[in-house]
Design an enzyme around this catalytic site. Structure first.
Site, PDB file in Angstrom:
ATOM      1  N   ARG A 226       0.831  -1.217   0.000  1.00  0.00           N
ATOM      2  CA  ARG A 226       0.000   0.000   0.000  1.00  0.00           C
ATOM      3  C   ARG A 226       0.861   1.260   0.000  1.00  0.00           C
ATOM      4  O   ARG A 226       0.621   2.176  -0.797  1.00  0.00           O
ATOM      5  CB  ARG A 226      -0.955   0.017   1.202  1.00  0.00           C
ATOM      6  CG  ARG A 226      -2.065  -1.012   1.110  1.00  0.00           C
ATOM      7  CD  ARG A 226      -2.968  -0.977   2.313  1.00  0.00           C
ATOM      8  NE  ARG A 226      -2.164  -1.235   3.510  1.00  0.00           N
ATOM      9  CZ  ARG A 226      -2.539  -0.961   4.748  1.00  0.00           C
ATOM     10  NH1 ARG A 226      -3.700  -0.382   4.989  1.00  0.00           N
ATOM     11  NH2 ARG A 226      -1.771  -1.244   5.770  1.00  0.00           N
TER      12      ARG A 226
ATOM     13  N   ASN B  30      -6.103  -2.771   1.813  1.00  0.00           N
ATOM     14  CA  ASN B  30      -6.069  -4.228   1.932  1.00  0.00           C
ATOM     15  C   ASN B  30      -7.497  -4.751   1.992  1.00  0.00           C
ATOM     16  O   ASN B  30      -8.384  -4.099   2.558  1.00  0.00           O
ATOM     17  CB  ASN B  30      -5.350  -4.654   3.215  1.00  0.00           C
ATOM     18  CG  ASN B  30      -3.850  -4.487   3.133  1.00  0.00           C
ATOM     19  OD1 ASN B  30      -3.282  -4.381   2.050  1.00  0.00           O
ATOM     20  ND2 ASN B  30      -3.203  -4.455   4.269  1.00  0.00           N
TER      21      ASN B  30
END
Length: 93
Positions: A20, A38
């Site tokens: 990320r 996520n």
């Protein structure tokens, strides 16, 4: 310049490997806006907006991701522009 929206779902070993944060850095470098998060199924979802060229570059980057990632596949869909102002990491699942 025409703005496009794409949703990318990244499969493989992509959680717990700074995917990320690395995506946020790459997207910002490319001048894209959107989000990355996520998912409970172990995938990472990316909503990105910007030029077709920048989105293509992000897609190519996502095929590898950061060094510790092991990407199996990236599923890409076009979508409606949402008008994001920045590229943000969303916490949690």
């Amino acid at each position: 310049m025409s703005i496009e929206h794409r949703t990318l779902q990244v499969h493989g070993r992509v959680q717990g490997v700074f995917y990320r944060q690395s995506t946020q850095q790459e997207a910002s470098r490319l001048g894209l806006t959107g989000t990355v998060r996520n998912n409970e199924d172990g995938t990472v979802s990316i909503e990105a907006e910007g030029s077709a060229e920048a989105l293509d570059a992000l897609e190519a980057w996502c095929q590898q991701g950061p060094p510790a990632a092991r990407v199996e596949k990236v599923v890409v869909r076009a979508g409606e522009v949402q008008g994001y102002r920045e590229f943000a990491v969303q916490r949690g699942k």
